[in-house]
Each structure stands twice: as structure tokens, then as C-alpha cells.
Design an enzyme around this catalytic site. Structure first.
Site, PDB file in Angstrom:
ATOM      1  N   HIS A 161       0.795  -1.240   0.000  1.00 43.46           N
ATOM      2  CA  HIS A 161       0.000   0.000   0.000  1.00 43.46           C
ATOM      3  C   HIS A 161       0.818   1.276   0.000  1.00 43.46           C
ATOM      4  CE1 HIS A 161       1.179  -0.082   4.170  1.00 43.46           C
ATOM      5  NE2 HIS A 161       0.733   1.141   4.310  1.00 43.46           N
TER       6      HIS A 161
HETATM    7  N1  UDP Z   1      -3.956  -5.232   8.516  1.00 45.61           N
HETATM    8  C1  UDP Z   1      -5.255  -5.677   8.657  1.00 45.61           C
HETATM    9  N2  UDP Z   1      -5.940  -6.075   7.538  1.00 45.61           N
HETATM   10  C2  UDP Z   1      -5.403  -6.053   6.287  1.00 45.61           C
HETATM   11  C3  UDP Z   1      -4.060  -5.602   6.156  1.00 45.61           C
HETATM   12  C4  UDP Z   1      -3.366  -5.181   7.290  1.00 45.61           C
HETATM   13  O1  UDP Z   1      -5.780  -5.734   9.768  1.00 45.61           O
HETATM   14  O2  UDP Z   1      -6.083  -6.424   5.307  1.00 45.61           O
HETATM   15  C5  UDP Z   1      -3.242  -4.767   9.715  1.00 45.61           C
HETATM   16  C6  UDP Z   1      -1.850  -5.332   9.931  1.00 45.61           C
HETATM   17  O3  UDP Z   1      -1.890  -6.550  10.627  1.00 45.61           O
HETATM   18  C7  UDP Z   1      -1.163  -4.243  10.730  1.00 45.61           C
HETATM   19  C8  UDP Z   1      -1.798  -2.994  10.201  1.00 45.61           C
HETATM   20  O4  UDP Z   1      -3.006  -3.370   9.567  1.00 45.61           O
HETATM   21  O5  UDP Z   1      -1.482  -4.349  12.097  1.00 45.61           O
HETATM   22  C9  UDP Z   1      -0.830  -2.372   9.233  1.00 45.61           C
HETATM   23  O6  UDP Z   1      -1.410  -1.403   8.528  1.00 45.61           O
HETATM   24  P1  UDP Z   1      -0.772  -0.872   7.186  1.00 45.61           P
HETATM   25  O7  UDP Z   1       0.033  -1.933   6.541  1.00 45.61           O
HETATM   26  O8  UDP Z   1      -1.882  -0.252   6.437  1.00 45.61           O
HETATM   27  O9  UDP Z   1       0.159   0.333   7.692  1.00 45.61           O
HETATM   28  P2  UDP Z   1       1.673   0.419   8.150  1.00 45.61           P
HETATM   29  O10 UDP Z   1       1.909  -0.532   9.269  1.00 45.61           O
HETATM   30  O11 UDP Z   1       2.552   0.159   6.975  1.00 45.61           O
HETATM   31  O12 UDP Z   1       1.782   1.837   8.610  1.00 45.61           O
END
Ligand code: UDP
Length: 361
Positions: free
Chosen positions: A202
Site C-alpha cells: 500500500h
Molecule cells: N492489517 C489488517 N488487515 C489487512 C491488512 C493489514 O488488519 O487487510 C493490519 C496489519 O496486521 C497491521 C496494520 O493493519 O497491524 C498495518 O497497517 P498498514 O500496513 O496499512 O500500515 P503500516 O503498518 O505500513 O503503517
């Protein structure tokens, strides 16, 4: 003494849940900015994680896909937060991570003379293309309490001479996994594959750039493995915009899903062979004692360098050939260490104890 917790996106909700769930409703307020406005990415998580309903929920203007979107969104949040802070007069504001919500809450608290507590301080990618990097550096330099997940994060903050107090606590993402991992027993998902690789992508630098996205998608389609791919709304929009959606949807080795709930993602992490991702949170969660999965990181740099150094993550980049090679290598052999670079699930407790010791929390 009152604490305001401000959050706006899926990862902030997940990572603040262990803190919010241990606070007393009488002396805390929860503000949701609505940066992630889609229920599948926000309010469903608040419900599933057993958190109380936010005391304040904002309705932000829909993004117009213009260059000024981020600035407009941040200014809108600041305007609303200033009103909330002036009527509720919190004694401290807790924020988590590196989003526009964090920056907006930080600037508002600073200008209202309210001490700022930053959870997950000191992460750096040293990649100035990332808006998250701008937000992190700014919030770390205006915070009074900095909760660094690791010693390395603490050293980074010391080298940058931030003015607030720094504490090493572990990452609350691990607390959330440990508190919720049992719930995966209740998950039922009909998957067409028994062996699969979990994919999540993403980040703006991957999905907003046509050639990077084509390169990543071609590596999945060109691989012999099967993939389960819950799609972030931003990625879905870009796949459609770049004419890639039908190609991926029609490929037999890729199961596309809408964004899944927290228990479902834990289930998929537990069941998969390994993970391909550009997510920061997933790189951390993959190290937790109940998950322990290798992550091939589809990025050129990582702000979770501890996971790379210890062997949980491998920086693969976005080149099709490099991704296919890494998939093949990890299909044949995966070795993981027995360490917990982000802690073993007691970060929230440490943060609350530190606040109790150092303030009238
Ligand atoms: N996550 C979720 N469902 C999904 C994809 C990710 O619950 O379909 C959770 C994942 O386990 C983590 C969080 O969302 O806890 C991460 O979010 P994202 O990857 O959007 O953001 P980042 O961590 O890169 O800031």
C-alpha cells in the site's frame, strides 16, 4: 488529570488498542480523526479490538487527489482538534506512529501548551520520498515523552538531540498480537489454496508509481506460488487506474480479498508460508512469539531495520526478477531467529508505568 488519545488510521487503532483499553474512561478522551474514513479500515477495528467508542469523531472533507490534499487535511484536523482541546483541556496528548493525524495532533498540542507523548518514536527510513518520514521527524522533535520501540530507535533520537525524554518500551503492535492471537480460532476463511504466500502492498512509493506497481504485480503473476492478497483501498484504486486490476483478478494463483479484519490478518499471517509486504506493522507483527514469519519487504529501505538485521525481514526492492528470485529462495528454505526485536507484548504496560512515574497520570 486527563489524557487525550488521538488516532486516525488502521495501524494507529491497532497499536493504541492496548493503551486505550487500559485507560479509565473518566480521565481520558479518545479522538478519532477519520483519516481512514472507510469502516473496513477503521471503526470495525475499534469494535473488534474491544475499544470504547471514540468521544469525538471527525468528518474530514474527501480528498480531491490534488497536490494540496495533505496540507488541507492536516489543517482541517488542526482546526477541529484545537476546538476539542480547548473545551476538554487535556493534560497530555498521546499519539502513535507517523501519519498526518499524528502531525496534526502534535502541532495542535504544541501550540496549546499540552505535553505530547509519542508512541513508536525514533523510526527512520532515511527515505525523504515518504510522507511518513516527514511526520515522524517532526513529531519526535516536538514531543515531551518519546516511547522508542528499540535501543536503536533510542540512539537515533539521541543522535538527533530531541528535547523530550526517551524510554525504550518495545512496540505495542506485539502487545496487540499477543492479546488477540487466540481469536484466530474463531476465524473461518474459505481459501482455495492450502499453501500460500500472504501479500499486502500500500505504500505510496510502490502503488502510486505505475512502473513499480507493474513490476510488483508481474512478479506475483510470474511466480509458481499461490498468493492471498487483501487489497488496501489505495492499491485497489491504483490497480484500476493503471489498467492492472483485471489482469491480477483473472490470474489463477492470486486470491484478491477486500481489506480483512484484524483477526483475519492474524489468521492469514499464522497460516501462510511467508509474507510479501511493504507494511511497517506487518514486519513487526511477523516477529511476535505467536506468529514468527519471514517477510520479503518490497521496498528499497526499511524503517524496521531490526527485523532485517535479525533475519525476520529481507529487503527485496521492487524489481520483478529480484522478487521472483527471493520468493523461490524462501520457498526452499526459511530460517528464523529466536529473538523478539520489538518486545514480547508488554510495551503498553511499560508506557503506562512510565507516565505514572513521571507525571500525574
Ligand atoms: N492489517 C489488517 N488487515 C489487512 C491488512 C493489514 O488488519 O487487510 C493490519 C496489519 O496486521 C497491521 C496494520 O493493519 O497491524 C498495518 O497497517 P498498514 O500496513 O496499512 O500500515 P503500516 O503498518 O505500513 O503503517
Amino acid at each position: 488529570m486527563k489524557t487525550a488519545i488521538v488516532m486516525g488510521t488502521r495501524p494507529e487503532i491497532i497499536k493504541l488498542s492496548p493503551i486505550v483499553n487500559s485507560l479509565n474512561k473518566k480521565n481520558s478522551i479518545v479522538v478519532f480523526t477519520g483519516q481512514h474514513f472507510d469502516n473496513q479500515m477503521s471503526l470495525n477495528f475499534i469494535r473488534d479490538l474491544g475499544m470504547r467508542k471514540p468521544d469525538y469523531t471527525m468528518k474530514l472533507t474527501k480528498l480531491q487527489n490534488s497536490t494540496s490534499d495533505r496540507a488541507t487535511q492536516i489543517s482541517e484536523m488542526i482546526g477541529s482538534l484545537a476546538k476539542i482541546f480547548s473545551s476538554t483541556e487535556p493534560d497530555r496528548v498521546i499519539v502513535q506512529g507517523d501519519t498526518n493525524t499524528v502531525l496534526a495532533a502534535g502541532i495542535t498540542a504544541l501550540k496549546c501548551n499540552i505535553p505530547i507523548c509519542h508512541v513508536e518514536a525514533g523510526l527512520r527510513s532515511y527515505d525523504w520520498r515518504m510522507p511518513e518520514e516527514h511526520n515522524r521527524i517532526a513529531i519526535d522533535h516536538i514531543s515531551n515523552f518519546l516511547f522508542a520501540p528499540t535501543k536503536l530507535n533510542k540512539t537515533t533520537l539521541e543522535n538527533e538531540q530531541v528535547h523530550g525524554k526517551i524510554f525504550v518500551t518495545g512496540n505495542t503492535s506485539i502487545d496487540a498480537v499477543e492479546q488477540n492471537v487466540k481469536k484466530i480460532n474463531l476465524v473461518t476463511m474459505n481459501l482455495p489454496f492450502s499453501d500460500f504466500v500472504l501479500v499486502t502492498i500500500h505504500r505510496g512509493e510502490n502503488v502510486d508509481n505505475r512502473s513499480s506497481l507493474i513490476s510488483i504485480i508481474n512478479s506475483l503473476i510470474g511466480s509458481k506460488m499461490d498468493f492471498v492478497f487483501p487489497i488496501h483501498p489505495r492499491t485497489l484504486n491504483r490497480l484500476k487506474q493503471f489498467g492492472l486490476y483485471n489482469k491480477i483478478k483473472n490470474s489463477k494463483n492470486i486470491l484478491l480479498l477486500p481489506p480483512v479484519g484484524y483477526f483475519e490478518i492474524l489468521y492469514l499471517m499464522k497460516k501462510c508460508q511467508f509474507i510479501i509486504s511493504d507494511s511497517g506493522g506487518i514486519q513487526e507483527e511477523a516477529t511476535s512469539p505467536h506468529i514468527r514469519k519471514k517477510v520479503l519487504v518490497i521496498r528499497k529501505s526499511s524503517d524496521r531495520i531490526e527485523a532485517v538485521k535479525e533475519g525476520y525481514s529481507e529487503l527485496v526492492g521492487t524489481d520483478t526478477g529480484d522478487i521472483i528470485k527471493a520468493i523461490k529462495k524462501n520457498h526452499d528454505l526459511i530460517r528464523l531467529p529466536h529473538t523478539n526485536p520489538y518486545g514480547s507484548g508488554n510495551a503498553a504496560k511499560k508506557i503506562i508505568n512510565i507516565l505514572r512515574k513521571n507525571t500525574n497520570f
